[in-house]
Design a protein around this motif. Sequence first.
Motif, PDB file in Angstrom:
ATOM      1  N   LEU A 363      -8.215   2.223  -3.289  1.00 26.05           N
ATOM      2  CA  LEU A 363      -9.172   1.122  -3.621  1.00 26.05           C
ATOM      3  C   LEU A 363      -8.395   0.079  -3.869  1.00 26.05           C
ATOM      4  N   ASP A 364      -7.357   0.399  -4.843  1.00 29.03           N
ATOM      5  CA  ASP A 364      -6.393  -0.730  -4.641  1.00 29.03           C
ATOM      6  C   ASP A 364      -6.043  -1.767  -3.068  1.00 29.03           C
ATOM      7  N   ARG A 365      -5.699  -0.744  -2.263  1.00 27.75           N
ATOM      8  CA  ARG A 365      -5.671  -1.683  -1.252  1.00 27.75           C
ATOM      9  C   ARG A 365      -6.592  -1.947  -0.528  1.00 27.75           C
ATOM     10  N   ALA A 366      -7.443  -2.095  -0.650  1.00 28.97           N
ATOM     11  CA  ALA A 366      -9.738  -2.697  -0.384  1.00 28.97           C
ATOM     12  C   ALA A 366      -9.421  -3.455  -0.671  1.00 28.97           C
ATOM     13  N   GLY A 367      -8.806  -3.362  -1.845  1.00 36.62           N
ATOM     14  CA  GLY A 367      -9.267  -5.234  -3.106  1.00 36.62           C
ATOM     15  C   GLY A 367     -10.114  -5.051  -3.805  1.00 36.62           C
ATOM     16  N   VAL A 368     -10.509  -3.298  -4.492  1.00 38.29           N
ATOM     17  CA  VAL A 368     -11.653  -3.345  -4.895  1.00 38.29           C
ATOM     18  C   VAL A 368     -11.373  -3.840  -6.391  1.00 38.29           C
TER      19      VAL A 368
END
Length: 561
Positions: A363-368
């Motif tokens: 999620l962090d890598r996806a920018g969430v």
Amino acid sequence: MRARRSCNQFLRSASGGLILTIAVIFILASARVSVGQKSASSFVISNARVFDGEKIITGATVVVSDGKIAAVGPKIATPSDAQIIDATGDTLMPGLIDSHVHIWTRDVLASALAFGVTTELDMFMRWRQAMHWKEQESKGAFDVADFRTAGTCVTSPAGHGTEEGFPIPTINTPEEAAAFVDARIAEGSDYIKIMYNFGDNYSVMSRETMAAVVRAAHKRGKLVLVHIGSYEGAIEAIEAGADGLAHLPHDRPPAKEFGTFVKAHHAFVETTLAIPRFLFGNDGGGDTIVDDPLLAPYLLTSDTGLLKGIAPVKAQVHGMILHHIQQLRNPTPFEIRERESLKGIAPDQYEAFSNAEETLCLLDRAGVPILVGTDAANGATAGALMHAELDTVVKAGLSPVEALTDATSVPAKIFSLNDRGRIAPGLRADLLLVRGDPTVDIGATKDIVAIWKQGVRFDRDAFRESIAQRNEAWRFGRGWWPWSDLRFGGNSKVHVSVTEGGPDHASGTMSIEGNVKSGIAEPFAGVMYFPVGWGFSPVNYSGVKDLSFWARGNGGSYGIS
């Protein structure tokens, strides 16, 4: 004063004007801290490493005036009459925001502030207490963290949330959604919390009902968070339009597209990983908090017991623990929650903590947007768990700067707390000063130098002493608290000490010294007794004919109420 008590415990007063208070039915109580509740004066923090909620500023000066940040920067003129605080080697950051707690007692708010958490985002509490404490906050309550609340959760009959020991309204159909949401807003809910799926031991509302609640809340301008217990439930909640997930799913590894799916729906996710790490991880349980010298002096004995109980539990002993709790004739509210949680745990969850860590990084890598939250529900665990949560998300793969951002400016932005979460001119002076550099070593957040709420410095030494006194009284017996009129605007003081033995073969003796001063209409100092061990729980004494105890004073004036 002398009175007989069945267990032959002896109370001795060493100063006049003392009042001994016995509480046998529901009483509001909390630790009291002397914080000098007055208008904040100007002060300057110089030579600090500043994490402003988004970036690092080295060698900075921060000017605070009248509870707000007046200026920030490397070269700032300082008011001639301001107090100067040299922060060389220290880091100044915004007060932490815990994005997921349950405020069952005022101790949760007091302890949070003592650990540098200046704002708590509650995800289910008694709404009448919320209204009362919000009223106190509006008058300036500088001994507790500020908070926002979901109030009563939205759940179905026999759904998760109905097991807490007090009745709450429930929802059955989509047609009830609008009125149900209106009722929560009328009670003071700042946002809406839906209980969706939580294992096989609770009923679950239909997807249609959940979606109807989301629509009704959005129509009224409220954020909606959904408690989920599975990866599938997380997807269904986001498809229904939820703004955020109250937990990370960890029942199975995430699909590669899960991050982009959540991001495309503009949703956020709260972490709540420390407790699962204690239960299902491989590096210790809640005793890691209890044994930490930077945290231990601020923990109540009652809470250290709870923390030690959050221990690694392997699948082979799961059944034994559950069986033990189910055999308890009069389980406490905590034991009831623990029983229901254990009933909801599948054996494969003991191997699944890595799924949550993987989901977090995806999620962090996806920018969430990620919000650091603890799911704390008891007293001193509230603030202490925040530091464990920060450590947990960093070990899972976030950088220390990302973790701090997710505990300050990100939740402030998501929840429209536009006056906090950053160190910038015009914002509240909710500040945390720590030794070292938590942007490199996240553990530095525990080494606290000072805490300010709206520019008023929190008296952490007084809080530590109040905790020590409560722990000392606890040695005399579960449920005994030192108590005075400080909580009500007075300035009386009480000091207790406990020794082994005593008259008439008593197992223990508690000595009570008090200094009763004026300041309110009826000043008092003394001790209070809660039959169930803590406040906020009713006790049925309809079948009790007498309550006996004995005590001895020194000839002063005493009272029992």
